[in-house]
Design a protein around this motif. Sequence first.
Motif, PDB file in Angstrom:
ATOM      1  N   ARG A 111     125.257 -69.324  92.164  1.00  0.00           N
ATOM      2  CA  ARG A 111     124.719 -67.733  92.373  1.00  0.00           C
ATOM      3  C   ARG A 111     123.942 -67.719  90.726  1.00  0.00           C
ATOM      4  NH1 ARG A 111     124.749 -65.108  96.509  1.00  0.00           N
ATOM      5  NH2 ARG A 111     126.783 -64.713  97.474  1.00  0.00           N
ATOM      6  N   VAL A 112     124.329 -68.521  89.713  1.00  0.00           N
ATOM      7  CA  VAL A 112     123.744 -67.799  88.128  1.00  0.00           C
ATOM      8  C   VAL A 112     122.562 -69.695  88.413  1.00  0.00           C
ATOM      9  CG1 VAL A 112     124.477 -68.766  85.624  1.00  0.00           C
ATOM     10  CG2 VAL A 112     125.701 -67.353  87.060  1.00  0.00           C
ATOM     11  N   ARG A 113     123.313 -70.476  89.407  1.00  0.00           N
ATOM     12  CA  ARG A 113     122.439 -71.994  88.765  1.00  0.00           C
ATOM     13  C   ARG A 113     121.130 -70.702  90.169  1.00  0.00           C
ATOM     14  NH1 ARG A 113     123.042 -75.097  84.606  1.00  0.00           N
ATOM     15  NH2 ARG A 113     124.749 -75.886  84.980  1.00  0.00           N
ATOM     16  N   LEU A 114     120.991 -70.035  90.592  1.00  0.00           N
ATOM     17  CA  LEU A 114     120.368 -69.451  91.462  1.00  0.00           C
ATOM     18  C   LEU A 114     119.298 -69.225  90.729  1.00  0.00           C
ATOM     19  CD1 LEU A 114     121.999 -69.021  95.116  1.00  0.00           C
ATOM     20  CD2 LEU A 114     119.808 -71.322  94.830  1.00  0.00           C
ATOM     21  N   GLY A 115     119.512 -67.879  90.454  1.00  0.00           N
ATOM     22  CA  GLY A 115     118.639 -67.013  89.110  1.00  0.00           C
ATOM     23  C   GLY A 115     119.046 -67.677  87.883  1.00  0.00           C
ATOM     24  N   GLU A 116     118.041 -69.468  87.856  1.00  0.00           N
ATOM     25  CA  GLU A 116     118.170 -69.255  87.102  1.00  0.00           C
ATOM     26  C   GLU A 116     116.826 -70.746  86.830  1.00  0.00           C
ATOM     27  OE1 GLU A 116     122.048 -71.402  84.063  1.00  0.00           O
ATOM     28  OE2 GLU A 116     120.887 -72.720  85.317  1.00  0.00           O
ATOM     29  N   PRO A 117     115.932 -71.070  85.311  1.00  0.00           N
ATOM     30  CA  PRO A 117     114.841 -71.469  85.396  1.00  0.00           C
ATOM     31  C   PRO A 117     115.645 -72.731  86.137  1.00  0.00           C
ATOM     32  CG  PRO A 117     115.046 -70.249  83.439  1.00  0.00           C
ATOM     33  CD  PRO A 117     116.126 -69.839  83.929  1.00  0.00           C
ATOM     34  N   THR A 118     114.354 -73.423  86.805  1.00  0.00           N
ATOM     35  CA  THR A 118     114.211 -74.701  86.703  1.00  0.00           C
ATOM     36  C   THR A 118     113.859 -75.754  86.062  1.00  0.00           C
ATOM     37  OG1 THR A 118     112.499 -75.562  88.778  1.00  0.00           O
ATOM     38  CG2 THR A 118     114.786 -74.832  89.798  1.00  0.00           C
ATOM     39  N   LEU A 119     114.082 -77.448  86.002  1.00  0.00           N
ATOM     40  CA  LEU A 119     113.439 -78.036  85.877  1.00  0.00           C
ATOM     41  C   LEU A 119     111.952 -77.989  85.860  1.00  0.00           C
ATOM     42  CD1 LEU A 119     115.366 -81.278  85.561  1.00  0.00           C
ATOM     43  CD2 LEU A 119     115.492 -79.351  83.645  1.00  0.00           C
ATOM     44  N   TRP A 120     111.229 -77.257  86.852  1.00  0.00           N
ATOM     45  CA  TRP A 120     110.152 -77.730  87.173  1.00  0.00           C
ATOM     46  C   TRP A 120     109.561 -75.842  86.564  1.00  0.00           C
ATOM     47  CZ3 TRP A 120     106.157 -80.510  88.212  1.00  0.00           C
ATOM     48  CH2 TRP A 120     104.657 -80.428  88.872  1.00  0.00           C
ATOM     49  N   ASP A 121     110.461 -75.132  86.584  1.00  0.00           N
ATOM     50  CA  ASP A 121     109.279 -74.320  85.934  1.00  0.00           C
ATOM     51  C   ASP A 121     109.702 -74.506  84.606  1.00  0.00           C
ATOM     52  OD1 ASP A 121     110.070 -72.363  88.472  1.00  0.00           O
ATOM     53  OD2 ASP A 121     111.871 -72.125  87.674  1.00  0.00           O
ATOM     54  N   TYR A 153     123.473 -72.728 101.365  1.00  0.00           N
ATOM     55  CA  TYR A 153     124.544 -73.693 100.726  1.00  0.00           C
ATOM     56  C   TYR A 153     125.887 -72.209 100.504  1.00  0.00           C
ATOM     57  CZ  TYR A 153     122.587 -78.430 100.981  1.00  0.00           C
ATOM     58  OH  TYR A 153     121.870 -79.373 101.068  1.00  0.00           O
ATOM     59  N   LEU A 154     125.534 -71.164  99.614  1.00  0.00           N
ATOM     60  CA  LEU A 154     126.931 -70.420  99.800  1.00  0.00           C
ATOM     61  C   LEU A 154     127.238 -69.927 101.105  1.00  0.00           C
ATOM     62  CD1 LEU A 154     125.157 -70.554  96.534  1.00  0.00           C
ATOM     63  CD2 LEU A 154     125.686 -68.563  96.316  1.00  0.00           C
ATOM     64  N   GLU A 155     126.159 -69.800 101.583  1.00  0.00           N
ATOM     65  CA  GLU A 155     126.859 -69.739 103.896  1.00  0.00           C
ATOM     66  C   GLU A 155     127.233 -71.012 104.149  1.00  0.00           C
ATOM     67  OE1 GLU A 155     126.705 -66.400 103.700  1.00  0.00           O
ATOM     68  OE2 GLU A 155     125.214 -66.213 102.372  1.00  0.00           O
ATOM     69  N   ARG A 156     126.754 -72.193 104.035  1.00  0.00           N
ATOM     70  CA  ARG A 156     127.658 -72.602 104.088  1.00  0.00           C
ATOM     71  C   ARG A 156     128.927 -73.380 103.926  1.00  0.00           C
ATOM     72  NH1 ARG A 156     121.698 -74.536 105.545  1.00  0.00           N
ATOM     73  NH2 ARG A 156     122.049 -75.523 103.836  1.00  0.00           N
ATOM     74  N   PHE A 157     129.397 -73.518 102.016  1.00  0.00           N
ATOM     75  CA  PHE A 157     130.081 -73.693 101.846  1.00  0.00           C
ATOM     76  C   PHE A 157     131.491 -73.021 102.363  1.00  0.00           C
ATOM     77  CE2 PHE A 157     127.562 -76.306  99.609  1.00  0.00           C
ATOM     78  CZ  PHE A 157     128.084 -76.574  97.535  1.00  0.00           C
ATOM     79  N   ARG A 158     132.497 -73.860 102.167  1.00  0.00           N
ATOM     80  CA  ARG A 158     134.196 -73.438 102.426  1.00  0.00           C
ATOM     81  C   ARG A 158     134.757 -73.665 101.473  1.00  0.00           C
ATOM     82  NH1 ARG A 158     131.493 -71.000 105.633  1.00  0.00           N
ATOM     83  NH2 ARG A 158     131.143 -71.653 108.232  1.00  0.00           N
ATOM     84  N   GLY A 159     135.844 -73.023 100.992  1.00  0.00           N
ATOM     85  CA  GLY A 159     136.592 -73.270 100.064  1.00  0.00           C
ATOM     86  C   GLY A 159     136.051 -72.737  98.634  1.00  0.00           C
ATOM     87  N   LEU A 160     135.125 -72.508  98.303  1.00  0.00           N
ATOM     88  CA  LEU A 160     134.364 -72.439  97.078  1.00  0.00           C
ATOM     89  C   LEU A 160     135.464 -71.141  96.724  1.00  0.00           C
ATOM     90  CD1 LEU A 160     131.084 -71.740  97.745  1.00  0.00           C
ATOM     91  CD2 LEU A 160     131.960 -73.447  96.474  1.00  0.00           C
ATOM     92  N   THR A 161     135.865 -71.081  95.136  1.00  0.00           N
ATOM     93  CA  THR A 161     136.536 -69.875  94.603  1.00  0.00           C
ATOM     94  C   THR A 161     135.735 -69.170  94.431  1.00  0.00           C
ATOM     95  OG1 THR A 161     136.275 -71.368  92.220  1.00  0.00           O
ATOM     96  CG2 THR A 161     138.381 -72.127  93.363  1.00  0.00           C
ATOM     97  N   PHE A 167     120.406 -77.563  92.886  1.00  0.00           N
ATOM     98  CA  PHE A 167     119.654 -76.111  92.439  1.00  0.00           C
ATOM     99  C   PHE A 167     119.202 -76.287  90.545  1.00  0.00           C
ATOM    100  CE2 PHE A 167     122.828 -73.549  94.501  1.00  0.00           C
ATOM    101  CZ  PHE A 167     122.498 -74.244  95.760  1.00  0.00           C
ATOM    102  N   VAL A 168     119.324 -76.436  89.994  1.00  0.00           N
ATOM    103  CA  VAL A 168     118.525 -76.926  88.513  1.00  0.00           C
ATOM    104  C   VAL A 168     117.242 -77.433  88.177  1.00  0.00           C
ATOM    105  CG1 VAL A 168     119.623 -78.412  87.472  1.00  0.00           C
ATOM    106  CG2 VAL A 168     119.421 -76.520  85.922  1.00  0.00           C
ATOM    107  N   SER A 169     117.809 -79.162  88.947  1.00  0.00           N
ATOM    108  CA  SER A 169     116.610 -79.975  88.800  1.00  0.00           C
ATOM    109  C   SER A 169     115.416 -79.397  90.018  1.00  0.00           C
ATOM    110  CB  SER A 169     117.164 -81.234  90.030  1.00  0.00           C
ATOM    111  OG  SER A 169     117.748 -81.727  89.115  1.00  0.00           O
TER     112      SER A 169
END
Length: 259
Positions: free
Chosen positions: A150-160, A134-142, A125-127
């Motif tokens: 979700r925080v990573r999805l909202g953060e700027p990436t290295l490309w940004d 992925y959040l829908e497909r993940f199983r067993g996430l705390t 995500f950060v790259s």
Amino acid sequence: MVSFGEQGAQLTYGSYLSLPQLLSAQHPQTAPPAHDELLFITIHQVYELWFQQLLHEVGEVRTAMQDGRLWWAQHLLQRVHVIERVLVQQVDVLETMTPQDFLEFRQRISPASGFQSVQFRELEFVSGAKDPAYLERFRGLTEAEEERLRVRLGEPTLWDAFVGVMAAAGLPVEDDAAVAASLRVVAHDRDRHAAIWALAEALLQHDELAASWRARHVVMVMRMIGGKSGTGGSSGAAYLRSRLPLQYYPLLWELRSEL
């Protein structure tokens, strides 16, 4: 006479590195333990330690680019490259385990799967490869793990951050076409844009090494389990092969065709 480091004697090698906790964190699930299960656990725990370090480094790379400290960003990206080469080389250690040895304990680790590595997804995500699905497909996430993603999805990436570097240099970046044109300017005037070109090459190397790890991983999985499905319910090697075309920075790859 007191030697350097002996004052107070509050720390030892073991206590500083938390070795009692670290070396007691491997818990084979087979009884009696399959010989290679300890190797399997150790390798994957080491991967997670390196993922943690990579997240530490790429976060600082992003901050450095945002702050205009381009030399520091490039320096840390070189460290990222070295660590990523280590990740690829670790597969050699895992492949000293035969398929028969792996099958001794494989059923015991189901449905656990490398697909569930939260830190690995954070790195993607950060790259720049954000995928909310992925959040829908993940199983067993705390709850804490889901929040991290979700925080990573909202953060700027290295490309940004890199696009911000070009904007700070007065280069047009309003859309992909403008960014592509600016990259061509940078590539053809490296004397003037040396730092930006070096960063672009360092990001591309990060992308290439991530691709190398994915390619090495899929071959290792095919060697271990052939066409069997993955322990987490994925299609195994078929799923991993579908990830091979992934590119973090497609505009940097396309630039090669335009030079």
